[in-house]
Design a protein around this motif. Structure first.
Motif, PDB file in Angstrom:
ATOM      1  N   ASN A  69       0.829  -1.208   0.000  1.00  0.00           N
ATOM      2  CA  ASN A  69       0.000   0.000   0.000  1.00  0.00           C
ATOM      3  C   ASN A  69       0.863   1.258   0.000  1.00  0.00           C
ATOM      4  O   ASN A  69       0.527   2.256  -0.638  1.00  0.00           O
ATOM      5  CB  ASN A  69      -0.930  -0.003   1.212  1.00  0.00           C
ATOM      6  CG  ASN A  69      -2.113  -0.940   1.033  1.00  0.00           C
ATOM      7  OD1 ASN A  69      -2.596  -1.133  -0.082  1.00  0.00           O
ATOM      8  ND2 ASN A  69      -2.584  -1.527   2.114  1.00  0.00           N
ATOM      9  N   GLY A  70       1.980   1.214   0.723  1.00  0.00           N
ATOM     10  CA  GLY A  70       2.911   2.336   0.689  1.00  0.00           C
ATOM     11  C   GLY A  70       3.481   2.539  -0.697  1.00  0.00           C
ATOM     12  O   GLY A  70       3.683   3.673  -1.135  1.00  0.00           O
ATOM     13  N   ALA A  71       3.749   1.424  -1.410  1.00  0.00           N
ATOM     14  CA  ALA A  71       4.259   1.524  -2.778  1.00  0.00           C
ATOM     15  C   ALA A  71       3.238   2.132  -3.723  1.00  0.00           C
ATOM     16  O   ALA A  71       3.591   2.666  -4.775  1.00  0.00           O
ATOM     17  CB  ALA A  71       4.672   0.145  -3.279  1.00  0.00           C
ATOM     18  N   MET A  72       1.977   2.074  -3.352  1.00  0.00           N
ATOM     19  CA  MET A  72       0.932   2.654  -4.199  1.00  0.00           C
ATOM     20  C   MET A  72       0.599   4.087  -3.811  1.00  0.00           C
ATOM     21  O   MET A  72       0.539   4.970  -4.665  1.00  0.00           O
ATOM     22  CB  MET A  72      -0.342   1.805  -4.125  1.00  0.00           C
ATOM     23  CG  MET A  72      -0.243   0.482  -4.857  1.00  0.00           C
ATOM     24  SD  MET A  72      -1.796  -0.433  -4.813  1.00  0.00           S
ATOM     25  CE  MET A  72      -2.908   0.683  -5.666  1.00  0.00           C
ATOM     26  N   TYR A  73       0.390   4.326  -2.509  1.00  0.00           N
ATOM     27  CA  TYR A  73      -0.238   5.570  -2.098  1.00  0.00           C
ATOM     28  C   TYR A  73       0.669   6.560  -1.372  1.00  0.00           C
ATOM     29  O   TYR A  73       0.282   7.710  -1.185  1.00  0.00           O
ATOM     30  CB  TYR A  73      -1.427   5.267  -1.181  1.00  0.00           C
ATOM     31  CG  TYR A  73      -2.412   4.290  -1.760  1.00  0.00           C
ATOM     32  CD1 TYR A  73      -3.174   4.627  -2.866  1.00  0.00           C
ATOM     33  CD2 TYR A  73      -2.579   3.024  -1.209  1.00  0.00           C
ATOM     34  CE1 TYR A  73      -4.083   3.731  -3.411  1.00  0.00           C
ATOM     35  CE2 TYR A  73      -3.489   2.117  -1.739  1.00  0.00           C
ATOM     36  CZ  TYR A  73      -4.238   2.473  -2.837  1.00  0.00           C
ATOM     37  OH  TYR A  73      -5.131   1.598  -3.374  1.00  0.00           O
ATOM     38  N   GLN A  74       1.850   6.143  -0.953  1.00  0.00           N
ATOM     39  CA  GLN A  74       2.678   7.000  -0.095  1.00  0.00           C
ATOM     40  C   GLN A  74       3.222   8.174  -0.915  1.00  0.00           C
ATOM     41  O   GLN A  74       4.113   8.015  -1.748  1.00  0.00           O
ATOM     42  CB  GLN A  74       3.812   6.181   0.516  1.00  0.00           C
ATOM     43  CG  GLN A  74       4.471   6.845   1.713  1.00  0.00           C
ATOM     44  CD  GLN A  74       5.383   5.881   2.451  1.00  0.00           C
ATOM     45  OE1 GLN A  74       5.240   4.663   2.374  1.00  0.00           O
ATOM     46  NE2 GLN A  74       6.346   6.444   3.160  1.00  0.00           N
ATOM     47  N   SER A  75       2.679   9.359  -0.661  1.00  0.00           N
ATOM     48  CA  SER A  75       3.013  10.517  -1.488  1.00  0.00           C
ATOM     49  C   SER A  75       4.423  11.042  -1.250  1.00  0.00           C
ATOM     50  O   SER A  75       4.975  11.744  -2.100  1.00  0.00           O
ATOM     51  CB  SER A  75       2.003  11.654  -1.242  1.00  0.00           C
ATOM     52  OG  SER A  75       1.993  12.005   0.126  1.00  0.00           O
ATOM     53  N   ASP A  76       5.022  10.737  -0.075  1.00  0.00           N
ATOM     54  CA  ASP A  76       6.379  11.207   0.193  1.00  0.00           C
ATOM     55  C   ASP A  76       7.434  10.186  -0.208  1.00  0.00           C
ATOM     56  O   ASP A  76       8.609  10.353   0.075  1.00  0.00           O
ATOM     57  CB  ASP A  76       6.540  11.563   1.675  1.00  0.00           C
ATOM     58  CG  ASP A  76       6.236  10.376   2.595  1.00  0.00           C
ATOM     59  OD1 ASP A  76       5.714   9.356   2.106  1.00  0.00           O
ATOM     60  OD2 ASP A  76       6.528  10.484   3.802  1.00  0.00           O
TER      61      ASP A  76
END
Length: 842
Positions: free
Chosen positions: A590-597
């Motif tokens: 999910n971080g690989a998809m949504y993490q904006s930073d």
């Protein structure tokens, strides 16, 4: 009546009983545009109200939603500087137009034309003989204490002596039904593009109503603007060296710049695209310098020439004022025309009109008083509680406490003025499924002609629920309407296209500035980067969504290792099996998809796609921009189904690729974007095989299948080889097959073809560095020896292939640097090359 009553009016449009507009109560504090008395519509409103009433409440609600979607598809937005989320604000268009009767508009035009003539004369005198100043009619403070007056432009006489070539004004209708001018715009009038957008959209969704009424077209105004610009500047070239100068995508109204550029056919340029040489202005193109003879300027006066005006600004062009002084370029509007934007100037217009035009001012200004005279100052002091005290020279706010205002006025009386409260008219709007009423302003536009001034038969109606919002410079909090000027005779269809019978000399020229080529190249790279990342994550999520647990999926460690090597998910601990717990794995994905930073997340890469696209907005077709806009729907949290989100994202990226392949002409712009795509795809494919090669045989044939899936080549493999997944044919398809558009060799052959067609300053005896590099890597991949390459092959042969791939990646980076140095060296460091913490490149 108090300000609170004015800013919070009772709704004069009650819920409909039979008609949507039944039982109307007229607002006592404002003029009603649509009705003269309850249930009695004004004559020129009746056909429109009847047509809207016939549609009904449900259809109008659906129509308003469709209008909103259409504006979004067109990319009609504002880019507010102070928005911390950096989200563009959609352009709000109300489905109910604002009609004007022909006779009323003609009377209004008469007053506006006189006002434009007067302002042109004032500019000519202020930047010329200054007779108004010498005879005492113009106060010295109005010139020498006014930031809108640029002494560097004094003595410059523009082409054909026109000091005001493009003009706009905000008008409001008072309680008495008379129009008054609230503001004049000369330096950088905005809204023309949005008025055009409103007409495009409203005429589409209200086509039957539009064609059943005789409504003046807007195209003749743009024809007049273009024709008179050519005549005034006495352009020498057939292709007319006219450009539209914009501050760039960070501008509040960049959408307008791109739309006008496309509609008028003027190349959209920024300050860094232009240069001054020997008193002339040139556009920096890939194939050299091209003279610019006229500029449709959308930069502020003070930012137009950083050299002459000593401003730290990248919006303008160093030396532009000198080029203008030598009459080698026609600027619309001439630099310094912002003098007429001075808020206190309308106080003096009646006297100036009598002096310069020998006429009485027909169209009055909003009542105001200048504190620079004893009478004006005394009036303001005596009525401090009922007047709005503002800056006389700039549109800035003042202190709120009366004691502070009085002290400031006493210290610098020339710097302050006061205005009466504004009581604008009210118009019907469609508001959350019902008819409501909002306050309205009318913005009108004019251009100079050899016979005076021509006004656009229409304009931009601005509406808001309260007067404070309406009169503020916050367009993202306002709504707009299309303005329909009715004609008393049939209206002829008009197009900007030249007559089909006209035959003239023509040539296929490229007007691609180096900056645009740079952004197109990076748009191609970001698009390909987003597609590759999306396919990789799709492969992982498809396997996790099945009935098997992560530990039972043999190719999962291979796919996760690809993500780790590309720094998309965290590295696995050395003592682990490589597959974290299910919940931890989902959090990483999910971080690989949504993490904006995170630089390598899907959300971040898509953001880069949108930013690069904004820089070349005028180069993208409406269909392509519609696809780019759809990328904004990518969610910023993990609340959605990842498979559905990634599938939609991949669909949109593929749609853009298809449009680019089928609709873009094979010019330099397309070549640079495709160079970016081929370069990124080659680097991605080389690293994919190099990283996966040591592990691909450990997970049986399933890892080979996953490699083909990530490379979007699995269907090609099955159709071509009709055999089980084996290492040699998989590598042949992914590396050496020049008929496979996903293979490494295909990318190199395309790069070689593109490089051959890039512009050259002169014939060369030897190949350029980028030509030699791409030939070297193409030859290397063609000479790869895959004979006997099996999973049982010795590791030394696999290591040799991995080393070759690593060498290709190095050469590809050198190729990118050579292309940038050779063709894009005129471009300053762009955001694409900025250092981001933890990475050397995004």
């Amino acid at each position: 009546m108090s300000t609170a009553d004015l800013n919070n009016p009772a709704c004069p449009w009650p819920a409909a009983s039979v008609s949507l507009f039944d039982a109307v109560t007229l607002p006592p504090q404002a003029y009603c545009e649509a009705f003269s008395s309850p249930a009695s519509a004004r004559e020129h409103w009746r056909p429109l109200l009847s047509a809207l009433d016939a549609r009904g409440k449900q259809e109008l609600s659906q129509l308003q939603d469709r209008v909103k979607r259409k504006c979004h598809e067109h990319g009609a937005t504002f880019n507010p500087f102070d928005d911390p989320t950096e989200q563009e604000t959609p352009w709000a268009l109300d489905i109910i137009p604002l009609p004007f009767a022909a006779e009323e508009w003609a009377n209004l035009e008469t007053g506006l034309i006189q006002r434009a003539r007067l302002l042109d004369q004032i500019l000519a005198d202020t930047y010329g003989a200054q007779n108004l100043l010498k005879n005492g009619q113009m106060p010295a403070e109005l010139v020498f204490a006014n930031p809108h007056f640029l002494h560097q432009c004094h003595g410059i006489r523009p082409a054909a002596g026109k000091f005001l070539t493009y003009y706009a004004a905000d008008l409001y209708r008072g309680v008495d039904g008379c129009f008054r001018v609230l503001r004049d715009y000369g330096a950088n009038p905005i809204g023309l593009g949005y008025a055009l957008e409103n007409r495009i959209v409203s005429s589409h969704f209200l086509s039957d109503t539009y064609h059943n009424n005789q409504i003046h077209r807007l195209a003749p105004f743009f024809q007049t603007f273009h024709r008179n610009l050519i005549q005034r500047a006495a352009l020498h070239r057939e292709d007319h060296g006219i450009v539209l100068l914009s501050p760039g995508p960070d501008s509040l109204i960049y959408f307008e710049h791109a739309l006008l550029s496309r509609y008028l056919g003027y190349p959209l340029v920024e300050g860094q695209d232009l240069t001054m040489r020997n008193g002339k202005l040139f556009l920096k193109k890939l194939d050299g310098l091209e003279e610019v003879e006229a500029i449709f300027r959308h930069t502020g006066d003070n930012n137009s020439d950083p050299f002459a005006l000593r401003r730290k600004s990248a919006d303008g062009v160093a030396g532009l004022i000198q080029v203008s002084r030598e009459n080698n370029v026609d600027i619309v509007n001439p630099i310094g025309s912002g003098f007429i934007d001075t808020p206190v100037l309308p106080v003096f217009l009646p006297n100036f009109c009598r002096e310069l035009l020998k006429e009485e001012l027909l169209l009055k200004s909003h009542p105001a008083w200048w504190c620079g005279t004893p009478d004006g100052r005394n009036h303001v002091m005596a009525n401090m509680n009922t007047l709005n005290v503002t800056s006389a020279m700039t549109r800035s706010t003042t202190a709120t406490r009366p004691s502070d205002l009085m002290n400031n006025i006493a210290a610098s009386p020339h710097a302050f003025m006061a205005q009466e409260q504004v009581y604008p008219s009210m118009v019907p709007v469609w508001d959350n499924g019902r008819v409501n009423s909002h306050y309205s302003l009318l913005r009108v536009f004019a251009c100079a002609t050899d016979q005076g001034f021509a006004f656009m038969p229409g304009g931009l109606a601005i509406t808001a629920a309260n007067v404070k919002t309406l009169t503020s410079d916050r367009p993202e909090r306002q709504q707009s309407k299309d303005v329909w000027v009715l004609s008393d005779k049939p209206v002829e269809p008009v197009s900007l296209m030249s007559s089909l019978q006209q035959v003239s000399e023509f040539s296929r020229s490229s007007n691609l500035p180096s900056r645009v080529a740079d952004h197109l190249l990076w748009l191609g790279r970001y698009l390909e980067r987003a597609e590759g990342l999306t396919r990789l994550l799709l492969s992982v999520f498809r396997r996790l969504s099945g009935e098997f647990s992560p530990q039972d999926i043999p190719e999962l460690p291979f796919l996760l290792n690809l993500l780790r090597e590309k720094d998309i998910i965290p590295k696995a601990p050395t003592d682990s099996s490589g597959i974290p717990l299910y919940r931890e794995l989902l959090a990483q994905l999910n971080g690989a998809m949504y993490q904006s930073d995170k630089n390598q997340s899907v959300a971040t890469v898509l953001k880069q796609v949108q930013k690069a696209a904004r820089h070349v907005r005028d180069r993208l077709s409406p269909d392509s921009w519609r696809v780019i806009n759809r990328l904004e729907t990518f969610p910023l949290n993990s609340g959605s189904d990842p498979l559905e989100v990634l599938d939609d994202t991949l669909f949109n990226l593929s749609a853009f690729s298809g449009l680019a392949m089928e609709s873009m002409t094979r010019g330099l712009g397309w070549r640079f974007m495709d160079i970016g795509r081929r370069l990124e795809r080659a680097m991605n494919q080389a690293s994919l095989v190099r990283i996966g090669l040591p592990q691909v045989c450990r997970a049986s044939g399933t890892a080979l299948e996953a490699m083909l899936e990530v490379s979007d080549s699995i269907m090609t493999y099955r159709a071509r080889y009709q055999m089980a997944f084996q290492l040699a044919p998989v590598l042949d398809l992914l590396l050496m097959d020049e008929t496979n558009p996903k293979s490494l060799a295909f990318q190199f052959s395309q790069l070689a073809a593109h490089v051959e067609h890039l512009p050259r300053q002169s014939e060369r005896s030897f190949s350029s560095p980028e030509e030699r590099i791409v030939l070297e890597i193409l030859t290397t991949v063609r000479l790869l020896d895959l004979t006997g390459m099996l999973c049982t092959t010795k590791e030394s042969k696999k290591s040799s292939l991995a080393a070759s791939l690593e060498s290709m990646e190095t050469l590809l980076k050198e190729f990118a640097q050579q292309v940038s140095a050779h063709y894009l060296s005129r471009v300053p460091t762009t955001p694409h090359f900025s250092i981001i913490p933890g990475n050397r490149k995004p």
